[in-house]
Design a protein around this motif. Sequence first.
Motif, mmCIF file in Angstrom:
data_model
loop_
_atom_site.group_PDB
_atom_site.id
_atom_site.type_symbol
_atom_site.label_atom_id
_atom_site.label_comp_id
_atom_site.label_asym_id
_atom_site.label_seq_id
_atom_site.Cartn_x
_atom_site.Cartn_y
_atom_site.Cartn_z
ATOM 1 N N PRO A 94 26.582 48.294 37.800
ATOM 2 C CA PRO A 94 26.660 48.566 36.359
ATOM 3 C C PRO A 94 26.201 47.381 35.522
ATOM 4 C CG PRO A 94 28.839 48.153 37.242
ATOM 5 C CD PRO A 94 27.902 48.184 38.416
ATOM 6 N N GLU A 95 25.696 47.708 34.355
ATOM 7 C CA GLU A 95 25.317 46.668 33.398
ATOM 8 C C GLU A 95 26.594 46.050 32.843
ATOM 9 O OE1 GLU A 95 22.227 45.643 32.721
ATOM 10 O OE2 GLU A 95 21.502 47.097 34.183
ATOM 11 N N GLN A 96 26.619 44.737 32.710
ATOM 12 C CA GLN A 96 27.800 44.069 32.180
ATOM 13 C C GLN A 96 27.833 44.081 30.662
ATOM 14 O OE1 GLN A 96 27.169 40.706 35.023
ATOM 15 N NE2 GLN A 96 29.402 40.767 35.071
ATOM 16 N N VAL A 97 26.677 44.204 30.036
ATOM 17 C CA VAL A 97 26.596 44.320 28.581
ATOM 18 C C VAL A 97 25.605 45.427 28.262
ATOM 19 C CG1 VAL A 97 26.087 43.154 26.394
ATOM 20 C CG2 VAL A 97 27.018 41.841 28.308
ATOM 21 N N VAL A 98 26.012 46.344 27.404
ATOM 22 C CA VAL A 98 25.149 47.405 26.902
ATOM 23 C C VAL A 98 25.250 47.393 25.382
ATOM 24 C CG1 VAL A 98 25.339 48.825 28.990
ATOM 25 C CG2 VAL A 98 26.957 49.179 27.109
ATOM 26 N N GLU A 106 33.519 46.555 42.808
ATOM 27 C CA GLU A 106 33.054 46.229 44.155
ATOM 28 C C GLU A 106 31.535 46.044 44.178
ATOM 29 O OE1 GLU A 106 33.260 45.111 48.032
ATOM 30 O OE2 GLU A 106 34.919 45.373 46.641
ATOM 31 N N ALA A 107 30.814 46.923 43.485
ATOM 32 C CA ALA A 107 29.351 46.807 43.429
ATOM 33 C C ALA A 107 28.943 45.495 42.746
ATOM 34 C CB ALA A 107 28.749 48.006 42.698
ATOM 35 N N LEU A 108 29.645 45.111 41.688
ATOM 36 C CA LEU A 108 29.355 43.849 41.003
ATOM 37 C C LEU A 108 29.631 42.660 41.914
ATOM 38 C CD1 LEU A 108 30.801 44.728 37.501
ATOM 39 C CD2 LEU A 108 28.439 44.005 37.935
ATOM 40 N N ARG A 109 30.719 42.724 42.660
ATOM 41 C CA ARG A 109 31.024 41.639 43.621
ATOM 42 C C ARG A 109 29.952 41.537 44.688
ATOM 43 N NH1 ARG A 109 37.161 43.165 43.796
ATOM 44 N NH2 ARG A 109 37.931 41.714 42.235
ATOM 45 N N GLU A 110 29.567 42.669 45.228
ATOM 46 C CA GLU A 110 28.543 42.682 46.290
ATOM 47 C C GLU A 110 27.214 42.148 45.778
ATOM 48 O OE1 GLU A 110 28.735 43.406 49.573
ATOM 49 O OE2 GLU A 110 30.889 43.608 49.345
ATOM 50 N N ALA A 111 26.945 42.379 44.511
ATOM 51 C CA ALA A 111 25.692 41.909 43.905
ATOM 52 C C ALA A 111 25.792 40.445 43.464
ATOM 53 C CB ALA A 111 25.319 42.792 42.727
ATOM 54 N N GLY A 112 26.990 39.847 43.631
ATOM 55 C CA GLY A 112 27.171 38.448 43.236
ATOM 56 C C GLY A 112 27.261 38.239 41.748
ATOM 57 N N ARG A 113 27.617 39.281 41.004
ATOM 58 C CA ARG A 113 27.661 39.181 39.554
ATOM 59 C C ARG A 113 29.047 38.839 39.013
ATOM 60 N NH1 ARG A 113 24.076 43.497 37.481
ATOM 61 N NH2 ARG A 113 24.694 42.802 35.419
ATOM 62 N N ILE A 114 30.083 38.983 39.856
ATOM 63 C CA ILE A 114 31.423 38.536 39.439
ATOM 64 C C ILE A 114 32.084 37.840 40.622
ATOM 65 C CG2 ILE A 114 31.741 40.265 37.662
ATOM 66 C CD1 ILE A 114 33.661 41.729 39.532
ATOM 67 N N TRP A 154 36.685 38.627 30.793
ATOM 68 C CA TRP A 154 36.001 39.900 30.563
ATOM 69 C C TRP A 154 35.213 40.420 31.760
ATOM 70 C CZ3 TRP A 154 36.798 42.854 26.401
ATOM 71 C CH2 TRP A 154 37.361 42.255 25.285
ATOM 72 N N LYS A 155 35.134 39.708 32.858
ATOM 73 C CA LYS A 155 34.228 40.096 33.937
ATOM 74 C C LYS A 155 34.537 41.452 34.557
ATOM 75 C CE LYS A 155 36.511 37.423 37.584
ATOM 76 N NZ LYS A 155 36.344 36.257 38.459
ATOM 77 N N HIS A 156 35.703 41.987 34.365
ATOM 78 C CA HIS A 156 36.051 43.305 34.902
ATOM 79 C C HIS A 156 35.839 44.420 33.885
ATOM 80 C CE1 HIS A 156 38.246 40.463 37.509
ATOM 81 N NE2 HIS A 156 37.733 41.248 38.426
ATOM 82 N N THR A 157 35.166 44.090 32.788
ATOM 83 C CA THR A 157 34.909 45.087 31.751
ATOM 84 C C THR A 157 33.432 45.101 31.380
ATOM 85 O OG1 THR A 157 35.319 43.548 29.939
ATOM 86 C CG2 THR A 157 37.212 44.785 30.731
#
Length: 131
Positions: A11-15, A123-131, A83-86
Motif C-alpha cells: 500500500p501507498e503510505q501517503v495518498v 506485513e506487506a510494508l514490512r516485507e517491502a522494507g518500508r516500515i 504514523w507508520k501503521h497508518t
Amino acid sequence: MRTVTETEVVPEQVVATDAAFGLIAKLEAKHGPLMFHQSGGCCDGSSPMCYPRGEFLIGGQDVLMAKLAGTPFYMHQSQFEYWKHTQIILDVVKGRGGMFSLEGPEGVRFLTRSRVFSAGEIEALREAGRI
C-alpha cells in the motif's frame, strides 16, 4: 520468513484527495515545483507544510514518504514512527493554514487524515522494507 508476491500490493503510505491534487497543481503554477514536510511539532509543525521545493532543508531525520504527482512528501522520523501503521491521506479544508505554508493566501489549508493499515498491509510494508 514470508515474501511479498507479485500479486500482493504494497500500500501507498501517503495518498491525496482530488482536492489536494487540484491545490498542488494551482500552487505549482504560481510557485514552481513544491514539497511537503510534516514535522509533528507544535503549532505549524502539526500540519503538512507546503513549500517551494528546496526552500525547506531536509535533514537526516526526515523520511521521504511519497511523491504525490511528483511532489515529495517528507515526515520527521519521530512522526514516522508514530504514523507508520497508518496511511496518510492529504486533503484540503477551508480555513487558514500554517503561516509559512504556500496555501495560506488561498483561504484553504492542507490537512492530513489517516486510516490504519490492515494486518496484511502492515506485513506487506514490512516485507517491502518500508516500515
